[in-house]
Design a protein around this motif. Structure first.
Motif, PDB file in Angstrom:
ATOM      1  N   SER A  20      59.896  65.691  47.147  1.00 53.68           N
ATOM      2  CA  SER A  20      61.094  66.311  47.680  1.00 53.68           C
ATOM      3  C   SER A  20      61.134  66.687  49.000  1.00 53.68           C
ATOM      4  CB  SER A  20      61.911  67.258  46.661  1.00 53.68           C
ATOM      5  OG  SER A  20      61.151  68.566  47.216  1.00 53.68           O
ATOM      6  N   LEU A  21      59.669  66.934  49.592  1.00 53.75           N
ATOM      7  CA  LEU A  21      59.630  67.449  50.991  1.00 53.75           C
ATOM      8  C   LEU A  21      59.775  66.418  51.851  1.00 53.75           C
ATOM      9  CD1 LEU A  21      57.015  69.976  50.338  1.00 53.75           C
ATOM     10  CD2 LEU A  21      59.214  70.579  50.701  1.00 53.75           C
ATOM     11  N   ARG A  22      60.917  66.409  52.738  1.00 53.74           N
ATOM     12  CA  ARG A  22      61.084  65.118  53.483  1.00 53.74           C
ATOM     13  C   ARG A  22      61.655  65.403  54.976  1.00 53.74           C
ATOM     14  NH1 ARG A  22      63.322  60.353  49.546  1.00 53.74           N
ATOM     15  NH2 ARG A  22      61.450  60.082  48.387  1.00 53.74           N
ATOM     16  N   GLU A  43      56.435  67.202  55.657  1.00 52.50           N
ATOM     17  CA  GLU A  43      57.346  65.775  55.482  1.00 52.50           C
ATOM     18  C   GLU A  43      56.232  65.003  54.463  1.00 52.50           C
ATOM     19  OE1 GLU A  43      57.916  64.241  59.232  1.00 52.50           O
ATOM     20  OE2 GLU A  43      59.564  65.377  59.544  1.00 52.50           O
ATOM     21  N   VAL A  44      55.432  65.746  53.690  1.00 53.42           N
ATOM     22  CA  VAL A  44      54.717  65.018  52.658  1.00 53.42           C
ATOM     23  C   VAL A  44      55.262  63.946  51.791  1.00 53.42           C
ATOM     24  CG1 VAL A  44      54.830  66.688  51.092  1.00 53.42           C
ATOM     25  CG2 VAL A  44      52.508  65.259  51.295  1.00 53.42           C
ATOM     26  N   GLY A  45      56.583  64.219  51.439  1.00 53.83           N
ATOM     27  CA  GLY A  45      57.153  63.346  50.391  1.00 53.83           C
ATOM     28  C   GLY A  45      57.546  61.902  51.333  1.00 53.83           C
ATOM     29  N   LEU A  46      57.492  61.928  52.796  1.00 53.95           N
ATOM     30  CA  LEU A  46      57.513  60.710  53.388  1.00 53.95           C
ATOM     31  C   LEU A  46      56.425  59.913  53.378  1.00 53.95           C
ATOM     32  CD1 LEU A  46      60.001  61.650  56.361  1.00 53.95           C
ATOM     33  CD2 LEU A  46      60.486  60.686  54.389  1.00 53.95           C
ATOM     34  N   ARG A  47      55.464  60.560  53.477  1.00 55.05           N
ATOM     35  CA  ARG A  47      54.293  59.946  53.613  1.00 55.05           C
ATOM     36  C   ARG A  47      53.360  59.346  52.088  1.00 55.05           C
ATOM     37  NH1 ARG A  47      53.059  64.532  56.407  1.00 55.05           N
ATOM     38  NH2 ARG A  47      51.582  65.218  55.046  1.00 55.05           N
ATOM     39  N   HIS A  48      53.679  59.978  51.037  1.00 55.38           N
ATOM     40  CA  HIS A  48      52.991  59.971  50.046  1.00 55.38           C
ATOM     41  C   HIS A  48      53.986  59.768  48.592  1.00 55.38           C
ATOM     42  CE1 HIS A  48      49.020  60.105  51.537  1.00 55.38           C
ATOM     43  NE2 HIS A  48      49.270  61.222  52.367  1.00 55.38           N
ATOM     44  N   SER A  49      53.604  58.840  47.919  1.00 50.73           N
ATOM     45  CA  SER A  49      54.360  58.467  46.800  1.00 50.73           C
ATOM     46  C   SER A  49      53.969  59.564  45.480  1.00 50.73           C
ATOM     47  CB  SER A  49      54.287  57.366  46.046  1.00 50.73           C
ATOM     48  OG  SER A  49      52.738  57.245  45.521  1.00 50.73           O
ATOM     49  N   GLY A  50      54.921  59.881  44.560  1.00 52.85           N
ATOM     50  CA  GLY A  50      54.584  60.924  43.443  1.00 52.85           C
ATOM     51  C   GLY A  50      53.354  60.434  42.874  1.00 52.85           C
ATOM     52  N   ALA A  51      53.188  59.237  42.576  1.00 53.05           N
ATOM     53  CA  ALA A  51      51.975  58.837  41.894  1.00 53.05           C
ATOM     54  C   ALA A  51      50.506  59.315  42.381  1.00 53.05           C
ATOM     55  CB  ALA A  51      51.810  57.143  41.620  1.00 53.05           C
ATOM     56  N   TRP A  52      50.578  59.170  43.980  1.00 51.50           N
ATOM     57  CA  TRP A  52      49.460  59.406  44.566  1.00 51.50           C
ATOM     58  C   TRP A  52      49.337  60.849  44.671  1.00 51.50           C
ATOM     59  CZ3 TRP A  52      48.185  62.652  48.797  1.00 51.50           C
ATOM     60  CH2 TRP A  52      46.917  61.917  49.260  1.00 51.50           C
ATOM     61  N   LEU A  53      50.462  61.513  44.894  1.00 53.81           N
ATOM     62  CA  LEU A  53      50.225  63.041  44.866  1.00 53.81           C
ATOM     63  C   LEU A  53      49.669  63.801  43.665  1.00 53.81           C
ATOM     64  CD1 LEU A  53      53.677  63.730  46.700  1.00 53.81           C
ATOM     65  CD2 LEU A  53      51.449  64.318  47.561  1.00 53.81           C
ATOM     66  N   PRO A  74      61.151  57.041  53.316  1.00 55.71           N
ATOM     67  CA  PRO A  74      59.818  57.301  53.200  1.00 55.71           C
ATOM     68  C   PRO A  74      58.914  55.832  53.629  1.00 55.71           C
ATOM     69  CG  PRO A  74      61.207  57.551  51.080  1.00 55.71           C
ATOM     70  CD  PRO A  74      61.846  57.044  52.104  1.00 55.71           C
ATOM     71  N   GLU A  75      57.945  56.226  54.044  1.00 57.75           N
ATOM     72  CA  GLU A  75      56.886  54.942  54.521  1.00 57.75           C
ATOM     73  C   GLU A  75      55.476  55.465  53.967  1.00 57.75           C
ATOM     74  OE1 GLU A  75      56.506  53.439  58.506  1.00 57.75           O
ATOM     75  OE2 GLU A  75      58.866  53.724  58.389  1.00 57.75           O
ATOM     76  N   PHE A  76      55.146  55.152  52.659  1.00 59.87           N
ATOM     77  CA  PHE A  76      54.147  55.653  51.824  1.00 59.87           C
ATOM     78  C   PHE A  76      52.825  54.969  52.485  1.00 59.87           C
ATOM     79  CE2 PHE A  76      57.054  56.104  48.151  1.00 59.87           C
ATOM     80  CZ  PHE A  76      57.378  57.318  48.442  1.00 59.87           C
ATOM     81  N   ARG A  77      51.805  55.870  52.671  1.00 61.91           N
ATOM     82  CA  ARG A  77      50.433  55.358  53.023  1.00 61.91           C
ATOM     83  C   ARG A  77      49.438  55.849  52.146  1.00 61.91           C
ATOM     84  NH1 ARG A  77      51.194  58.273  58.861  1.00 61.91           N
ATOM     85  NH2 ARG A  77      53.266  58.530  57.784  1.00 61.91           N
ATOM     86  N   ASP A  78      49.629  55.453  50.938  1.00 65.27           N
ATOM     87  CA  ASP A  78      48.540  55.800  49.888  1.00 65.27           C
ATOM     88  C   ASP A  78      47.382  54.954  50.071  1.00 65.27           C
ATOM     89  OD1 ASP A  78      50.977  57.371  49.162  1.00 65.27           O
ATOM     90  OD2 ASP A  78      51.584  55.946  47.566  1.00 65.27           O
TER      91      ASP A  78
END
Lengths: 498, 188
Positions: free
Chosen positions: A470-472, A422-432, A481-485
Motif C-alpha cells: 500500500s506504500l506508494r 514507494e516500495v508498493g510501486l516497485r514490487h508486487s505483493g507476491a514478490w514482497l 506501479p511498475e513492478f521490477r520483480d
C-alpha cells in the motif's frame, strides 16, 4: 365542529385544560435558551417515530441483525434516511440534553423550588447515554461489536463486582447472541418506558411550578440563602409578580419552541440525508486488529482512560462517572445560596468551565489522535484492517530501525537498507511476500533477516506484505506501479529434486 | 424595595389585549402551525414511506419453475402432484419453501396446472380416486379435475390455473400465489 368541542368540554372540561396549559402566564423575557428543553423533547420524538419503524425491519440476532440493517438501507423506501435520522437524532439528543443542563445550571434554575426536577433531569441524562450505549451495538457491524466489547470490558474493571457486572451486561461471559437480545430489550423496552415516564413527570413539574425566569428576577431583595425562613415567601411573591407581568404560553412561548423544534428536525434530516448512518463490515469477532471507536459522546471518558496508568484504571473507570453522578445529585441539595446569575457564583462558574473545558480537551485530543488512523499519512488513504495489522507488525518488528518510510524511520544515515516510501510501486505483493520470508534467496549477502516461519506466520507475513504494497509515496492517487520483480532462478522445488 | 420597583419598571410592560395585538398573535399562531407542520412532515414522511414500502409493487422476478424433467413419464388422464423447492428472498432472509402444483393432461400435449393451495383458505387438496375430483380435507371443498371449477363446498372461486410450457421435453410452470378466500383472482 363546535358541537364536538362542546360535547368534549362538558365531559372532560377542555376549556379548563386549555386555560391551565395554554393560557397560563409565563414570566416575560424568557430567552431563546429556554427553548432547549422542548428542543430535546422534539429530538426524542424523532427517535420514537424513527425507532418504531426501524424496529419493524430489525432482527436482534447475530445471524440476521446485520443483514436486516442492510436490507433496511437498500430495500426499504426511505430506510437509509430513517436510520440516518435515528443515528443523528441520538447525537442531537445528547447535545441538547447537555445544553439544556448547562442552561439550567448557568441560570441557577436547579435551586429552590426546582431541586426535584434537576434530579429527574440527571436521571434523564444517564438514560439518554444508556440509549446511546445500547443502540450502538444493534447494527452488529465491526464498529458496534468492538466498541461494545471495550465498553463492557470497562464495566468489568469495577472492583469486586466487575466480573458479575460484565456477565450481566453481556448476558454471559462472551459478547454474542444473548448480549444483542439484551441490549435490544433495554434499548426498545426498558429505556423508552423509563425515559417516557420520567419525562412526563419532568414536564408536569414544569407546568405545575412554572418555568424558571431569568436569574436576576429572583435576586433583587432576596434573602442570602434559599433555606432562610423568609425565602419561600419571597420566592412566591416575586415569582407571582414576574408571572402576572408575563405572556401567555400560547402562542408566544409555543411559537419560539416550535421554531427551534422545526430547526432541530431539519438539521437532523439534513445530516441524515448527507451523511447517513454508516455501516461497516459485519462484526468479525476474530479480527483482533480492529481498533474500535466509541460514539463521540463517550470519547472524553474513553480518552481519560488512556491518560491514567494501568494500576489506576479501575479507579478512574468507575470513579470518574460515579463522581460526576454524585456531584450532579448533590448539587441542588447543598448549593443553597440564593444567587442565581453565574457571574456571581464564582465556584460554580469555575466548576462548570473546568468540566466542560476538560471534556472538550479530551474530545479534541482524541480526535487529533484519530486522524492518523483514519487516513494513514504514508499511504494517503485509510488502511484496511489487514493493512493496519501489517503496519502494527512493521512497528513491532522494528523494521523502521533500518528502513525509512516517508519521513519516519531509517535511523542511520549510512544505512543501506532501501527506503520503503514507494516500495508498493516497485514490487508486487507476491514478490514482497517471498522476499520477506527468505531474503537471502534474492540477495545472498543481504543484512535483512528472514522473517518466514517460525519467526512470523504466513498470515503475519501477508499482513506486512499488504501494508508494504500500500506504500506508494506522495503521488499515491495517480502513480501507477511498475513492478521490477526479479525472482531467484533457482526455485526451491527444483532444488528439492534429486 | 425601591430597587425592586426599579427593576420592574425596566421589564417590558405586558401587551394589552386589543385589536392592535391581533396581527401579532395571529402571526405567532401561523408561525407555530408552519413550524409544527415542517417538523411533522420531516419526521413523518420517511417513517410513513418506510412503513408502506412493503405494500408497493415489487420488481417482477422470473417465476417459471421446472416441475418435471420428462413429459413422457407423466400419466395421462390422472392428475399428478409435483412438489418443488423454491428459493425465496424473504426480506433479509433467503429461505427455501416447498410448493406444489397439480398437473393434468388428457392427451400428453395440452396440460392444465393448478396451484396446490385450495382457493378457500390455502390447505393442500388431494385427488379423490373414487369420485375422480379434487377434494380439500379442511372444509370439504371439491373441484373439477379438468377445469378446476368448484363442484361443492365453500371455496369462493375455481382453482388457480397456471401457465405451462414444455421446453426440451421438460415441464415448466409459471408458479404464482393468489389471494385466498376471495372470489376474484388477484396475485398475492
Amino acid at each position: 365542529m363546535l358541537d364536538a368541542f362542546r360535547w368534549l368540554d362538558e365531559r372532560i372540561d377542555v376549556a379548563g385544560l386549555r386555560r391551565a396549559l395554554l393560557d397560563r402566564k409565563m414570566p416575560s423575557e424568557l430567552s431563546w435558551w429556554h427553548t432547549l428543553g422542548s428542543a430535546t423533547l422534539t429530538a426524542f420524538m424523532v427517535q420514537v417515530v424513527t425507532g418504531v419503524v426501524l424496529a419493524m425491519y430489525y432482527a436482534p440476532s447475530p445471524d440476521h441483525a446485520y443483514d436486516s440493517i442492510r436490507y433496511l438501507e437498500r430495500g426499504v423506501m426511505s430506510g437509509a434516511l430513517l436510520r440516518g435520522m435515528h443515528h443523528w437524532g441520538a447525537s442531537a439528543m445528547v447535545v441538547l440534553v447537555l445544553a439544556h443542563m448547562v442552561r439550567v445550571f448557568t441560570m441557577g434554575a436547579y435551586k429552590y423550588p426546582r431541586e426535584i426536577n434537576w434530579l429527574l433531569g440527571v436521571a434523564l441524562l444517564f438514560i439518554v447515554l444508556g440509549f446511546g450505549f445500547t443502540g450502538y451495538l444493534l447494527p452488529w457491524d465491526q464498529k458496534a461489536y468492538w466498541a461494545t466489547a471495550v465498553g463492557t470490558n470497562i464495566a468489568g474493571t469495577t472492583p469486586v463486582v466487575g466480573g458479575i457486572l460484565v456477565k450481566l451486561l453481556r448476558g454471559g461471559s462472551q459478547l454474542g447472541a444473548a448480549t444483542l437480545a439484551r441490549f435490544y430489550a433495554l434499548h426498545v423496552l426498558l429505556l423508552p418506558i423509563s425515559l417516557g415516564a420520567i419525562v412526563l413527570v419532568h414536564i408536569a413539574l414544569v407546568v405545575r411550578q412554572g418555568i424558571a425566569p431569568r436569574p436576576h428576577v429572583l435576586e433583587t431583595g432576596a434573602p442570602q440563602r434559599t433555606d432562610h425562613p423568609e425565602y419561600a415567601a419571597y420566592y412566591r411573591t416575586t415569582y407571582q409578580r414576574s408571572k402576572s407581568a408575563g405572556v401567555p404560553f400560547w402562542p408566544q412561548i409555543v411559537a419560539k419552541d416550535l421554531v427551534v423544534g422545526a430547526g432541530v428536525v431539519l438539521v437532523i434530516a439534513l445530516l441524515a440525508g448527507i451523511y447517513g448512518a454508516g455501516l461497516e463490515a459485519p462484526a468479525d469477532p476474530t479480527d483482533a486488529s480492529y481498533v474500535p471507536h466509541p460514539e463521540w459522546y463517550f470519547l472524553p471518558f474513553f480518552e481519560l482512560l488512556k491518560l491514567v496508568p494501568g494500576s489506576m484504571e479501575s479507579v478512574v473507570a468507575v470513579g470518574a462517572p460515579a463522581a460526576i453522578v454524585l456531584a450532579l445529585l448533590l448539587l441542588p441539595l447543598f448549593d443553597r445560596g440564593s444567587t442565581r446569575s453565574l457571574g456571581q457564583r464564582p465556584a460554580s462558574r469555575f466548576g462548570m468551565f473546568a468540566i466542560l473545558g476538560g471534556m472538550a480537551m479530551l474530545i479534541g485530543s482524541s480526535v487529533r489522535e484519530e486522524a492518523p488512523t483514519a487516513v494513514a499519512p504514508e499511504v494517503g488513504r485509510p488502511l484496511t484492517s489487514v493493512e493496519r495489522a501489517g503496519r502494527a507488525l512493521f512497528k513491532r518488528q522494528q523494521c523502521g530501525g533500518c528502513h525509512a518510510v516517508g519521513s519516519e524511520g531509517g535511523a542511520e544515515k549510512g544505512s543501506d537498507a532501501p527506503d520503503l516510501t514507494e516500495v508498493g510501486l516497485r514490487h508486487s505483493g507476491a514478490w514482497l511476500h517471498s522476499f520477506l520470508e527468505q531474503p537471502e534467496r534474492f540477495h545472498p549477502d543481504t543484512k535483512m533477516p528472514a522473517y518466514g516461519p517460525p519467526s512470523l506466520s504466513h498470515q503475519e507475513i501477508e499482513e506486512i506484505t499488504r501494508y508494504l504494497a500500500s506504500l506508494r509515496g506522495k503521488n499515491w492517487a495517480t502513480a501507477t506501479p511498475e513492478f521490477r520483480d526479479t525472482f531467484p532462478e533457482t526455485d526451491q522445488r527444483k532444488e528439492r529434486k534429486p | 424595595m425601591a430597587l425592586l420597583q426599579w427593576r420592574e419598571s425596566k421589564l417590558p410592560s405586558p401587551p394589552e389585549p386589543g385589536p392592535a395585538l391581533m396581527p401579532r398573535r395571529g402571526f405567532l399562531e401561523f408561525l407555530s402551525g408552519v413550524c409544527a407542520a415542517i417538523a411533522a412532515v420531516f419526521i413523518g414522511l420517511p417513517a410513513v414511506r418506510a412503513f408502506f414500502s412493503p405494500a408497493l409493487p415489487k420488481p417482477k422476478v422470473d417465476s417459471w419453475v421446472r416441475v418435471a424433467d420428462d413429459v413422457a413419464l407423466l400419466d395421462v388422464g390422472v392428475p399428478i402432484r409435483l412438489d418443488f423447492v423454491q428459493t425465496v428472498e424473504d426480506a433479509w432472509v433467503e429461505s427455501r419453501t416447498l410448493n406444489s402444483v397439480w398437473l393434468y393432461t388428457e392427451d400428453g400435449e395440452r396440460f392444465k396446472a393448478y396451484n396446490g393451495h385450495c382457493t378457500h383458505l390455502g390447505c393442500s387438496y388431494v385427488f379423490n380416486q373414487e369420485r375422480k375430483n379434487f377434494f380439500c380435507p379442511c372444509h370439504g371443498g371439491e373441484f373439477d379435475v379438468k377445469t378446476g371449477e368448484v363442484i361443492a363446498g365453500p371455496p369462493p372461486r375455481a382453482l388457480d390455473d397456471l401457465k405451462v410450457e414444455i421446453r426440451d421435453s421438460a415441464v415448466y410452470v409459471d408458479y404464482r400465489d393468489f389471494r385466498l378466500g376471495v372470489p376474484e383472482r388477484v396475485e398475492a
